[in-house]
Design a protein around this motif. Structure first.
Motif, short mmCIF file in Angstrom:
data_model
loop_
_atom_site.label_atom_id
_atom_site.label_comp_id
_atom_site.label_asym_id
_atom_site.label_seq_id
_atom_site.Cartn_x
_atom_site.Cartn_y
_atom_site.Cartn_z
N TRP A 339 5.58 15.27 -6.61
CA TRP A 339 4.86 14.09 -6.12
C TRP A 339 3.35 14.16 -6.38
N PRO A 340 2.69 15.33 -6.22
CA PRO A 340 1.24 15.36 -6.46
C PRO A 340 0.84 14.83 -7.83
N ALA A 341 1.57 15.25 -8.88
CA ALA A 341 1.26 14.76 -10.23
C ALA A 341 1.74 13.32 -10.43
N PHE A 342 2.84 12.98 -9.77
CA PHE A 342 3.45 11.66 -9.94
C PHE A 342 2.66 10.57 -9.23
N HIS A 343 2.12 10.89 -8.05
CA HIS A 343 1.46 9.87 -7.23
C HIS A 343 -0.02 10.12 -6.95
N PHE A 344 -0.44 11.38 -6.89
CA PHE A 344 -1.74 11.69 -6.29
C PHE A 344 -2.74 12.37 -7.24
N SER A 345 -2.66 12.05 -8.52
CA SER A 345 -3.62 12.63 -9.46
C SER A 345 -4.98 11.92 -9.35
N ARG A 346 -6.02 12.57 -9.85
CA ARG A 346 -7.36 11.96 -9.83
C ARG A 346 -7.40 10.70 -10.70
N TYR A 347 -6.65 10.73 -11.81
CA TYR A 347 -6.58 9.56 -12.69
C TYR A 347 -6.03 8.34 -11.94
N LEU A 348 -4.95 8.55 -11.18
CA LEU A 348 -4.36 7.44 -10.41
C LEU A 348 -5.30 6.99 -9.30
N ALA A 349 -6.05 7.95 -8.73
CA ALA A 349 -7.01 7.60 -7.67
C ALA A 349 -8.05 6.63 -8.21
N LYS A 350 -8.57 6.92 -9.41
CA LYS A 350 -9.58 6.05 -10.04
C LYS A 350 -8.99 4.66 -10.32
N ARG A 351 -7.80 4.66 -10.92
CA ARG A 351 -7.19 3.39 -11.30
C ARG A 351 -6.83 2.55 -10.08
N ASN A 352 -6.22 3.18 -9.07
CA ASN A 352 -5.85 2.45 -7.85
C ASN A 352 -7.07 1.89 -7.15
N TRP A 353 -8.16 2.67 -7.13
CA TRP A 353 -9.39 2.21 -6.47
C TRP A 353 -9.95 0.97 -7.18
N GLN A 354 -9.93 0.99 -8.49
CA GLN A 354 -10.46 -0.14 -9.25
C GLN A 354 -9.58 -1.39 -9.13
N GLU A 355 -8.26 -1.19 -9.08
CA GLU A 355 -7.33 -2.33 -9.14
C GLU A 355 -6.91 -2.87 -7.77
N ASN A 356 -6.76 -1.98 -6.80
CA ASN A 356 -6.22 -2.41 -5.50
C ASN A 356 -6.67 -1.45 -4.40
N LYS A 357 -7.74 -1.81 -3.71
CA LYS A 357 -8.32 -0.92 -2.70
C LYS A 357 -7.40 -0.74 -1.49
N SER A 358 -6.61 -1.76 -1.19
CA SER A 358 -5.66 -1.64 -0.07
C SER A 358 -4.59 -0.59 -0.39
N LEU A 359 -4.11 -0.63 -1.63
CA LEU A 359 -3.13 0.37 -2.07
C LEU A 359 -3.73 1.76 -2.02
N SER A 360 -4.95 1.91 -2.53
CA SER A 360 -5.57 3.23 -2.56
C SER A 360 -5.81 3.77 -1.15
N TYR A 361 -6.09 2.88 -0.19
CA TYR A 361 -6.28 3.31 1.20
C TYR A 361 -4.98 3.90 1.77
N GLU A 362 -3.87 3.17 1.59
CA GLU A 362 -2.58 3.62 2.14
C GLU A 362 -2.14 4.94 1.48
N LYS A 363 -2.30 5.02 0.16
CA LYS A 363 -1.91 6.23 -0.56
C LYS A 363 -2.79 7.42 -0.16
N ALA A 364 -4.09 7.16 0.03
CA ALA A 364 -5.01 8.23 0.41
C ALA A 364 -4.65 8.80 1.77
N LEU A 365 -4.23 7.95 2.70
CA LEU A 365 -3.82 8.41 4.03
C LEU A 365 -2.62 9.35 3.91
N VAL A 366 -1.62 8.93 3.13
CA VAL A 366 -0.42 9.75 2.94
C VAL A 366 -0.77 11.06 2.22
#
Length: 411
Positions: A339-366
């Motif tokens: 899961w860390p590589a599948f969901h929680f990489s730095r690359y995905l963090a950047k992309r999620n932050w740029q595209e959908n801040k609500s999504l990045s908030y929920e994922k960051a909490l998990v």
């Protein structure tokens, strides 16, 4: 010699088929048509003294070419299909059905219905009994078109009733279509198989006329009869019917539980998780966590903010109460390697932050709870959120830092 001639013919026939296959694979429809013409002509010349049955190869290949060829017309297609029908009785009904599908794709509803009616009246000695299944399918598709006509008349009637008018002729015609459609559709769904569109239409007819018990019986049979193949849609239709009828949550959960077992990535798993989370029973809340974790195992859910919100909410509740941390541990143990590589990489963090801040908030909490405050995803998103002076991200950072001991316990 005669033997040499036959041998050479067989080789040239195989070569020709090979060229046709190559042209089809490369979507060279004109080239394929030219080779097929040569193929048919050679058959006619070589076997002029012998009876030749219709070749399924010619039917299949010819249909494919005519469907895609830029210069073919519906008139040519109809002509070709009529020739294929007259060439042999064994495939007559199959050819009829395929012809009907092409007519429907071109919006020729009346012509399709006419072809089905002609096929339904077809009889040819013993072949009629042998092709009993195909005949039932012909009848079923004719019933489907009767349902289509019923639906059109129903909409006309509903429009008239809104205007304060009643049209007896339309109502009688609608009932006539209902009777014909119901008989045909009821017959086909008795046979074990996947009959989604027929079941949906038949249930719609029954519900409109208030026969809810029959509709329920049909859907239960379709979903639970072991003679029918496993079919996720059968459980979806049952769940949707139960929901329309205002059935208890117990019944709804029961229907979705089987759907979860068959397709854990189904879109209805969000509804399933929400119902389970609201339950007072510990066993169901535990299942809810399992359901949402399982859904997020699939790539199609990776960026679904609602799914991550469901997981974040339940994980947060468990962390605050400090009860059932073992539930999270059990789910995480089988996923912590990938899961860390599948969901929680730095690359995905950047992309999620740029595209959908609500999504990045929920994922960051998990991510913060599962991987701790040093997780790349959590660190990047919380830093960006704090830099942007967003209050919810400051609170998120404090929450994860305060409960970092949870990460140590579950890992």
């Amino acid at each position: 010699s005669s033997h040499e001639h036959k041998l050479n013919f067989r080789k040239s026939k195989e070569a020709c088929l090979s060229y046709i296959q190559d042209a089809l694979l490369q979507k060279q429809w004109k080239r394929a048509a030219e080779f097929l013409t040569c193929y048919v002509e050679s058959l006619e010349k070589d076997y002029s003294r012998e009876h030749v049955g219709p070749s399924e190869i010619i039917w299949r290949i010819g249909t494919e070419i005519l469907w895609h060829h830029s210069q073919s017309s519906m008139k040519e297609f109809n002509c070709f299909m009529e020739q294929m029908k007259t060439l042999g009785v064994k495939r007559y009904l199959k050819v009829c059905l395929e012809h009907v599908f092409h007519l429907l794709c071109n919006g020729q509803i009346d012509e399709a219905y006419q072809n089905l009616s002609l096929a339904e009246s077809w009889r040819f000695g013993e072949q009629t009994a042998i092709q009993d299944k195909e005949m039932k399918l012909v009848e079923a598709y004719r019933g489907l078109l009767d349902y289509y006509s019923w639906s059109k008349q129903k909409n006309i009637l509903l429009e008239h009733s809104e205007d304060g008018f009643s049209d007896l002729a339309v109502e009688q015609e609608m009932h006539s279509y209902f009777r014909k459609a119901a008989v045909s559709l009821k017959e086909i769904i008795k046979i074990p198989g996947v009959w989604d569109v027929f079941v949906k239409c038949y249930v719609d007819l029954l519900e409109f006329y208030g026969d809810h018990n029959e509709a329920r019986q049909v859907l239960n049979e379709y979903a639970y009869n072991s003679k029918f193949p496993a079919n996720p849609n059968a459980h979806v239709y049952l769940y949707q019917f139960l929901k329309r009828q205002g059935e208890s949550k117990k019944s709804l959960i029961s229907a979705l539980k089987i759907l979860h077992d068959i397709v854990p990535s189904h879109e209805l798993m969000i509804d399933f998780n929400t119902m389970l989370q609201k339950s007072k029973k510990r066993k169901k809340r535990r299942l809810g966590l399992e359901v949402i974790f399982a859904a997020l195992d699939y790539a199609g859910w990776k960026e679904d903010a609602k799914a991550w919100s469901c997981l974040a909410r339940q994980v947060k509740q468990i962390v605050i109460s400090e009860k059932h941390l073992d539930w999270i541990t059990q789910e995480w143990n089988s996923r912590k390697d990938w899961w860390p590589a599948f969901h929680f990489s730095r690359y995905l963090a950047k992309r999620n932050w740029q595209e959908n801040k609500s999504l990045s908030y929920e994922k960051a909490l998990v991510a913060g709870i599962l991987l701790g405050k040093d997780c790349k995803y959590f660190k990047y998103v919380s830093h960006q959120g704090c830099k942007a002076q967003l209050k919810r991200f400051r609170m998120l950072k404090k929450f994860v830092n305060r409960h970092n001991s949870v990460y140590l316990r579950i890992s």
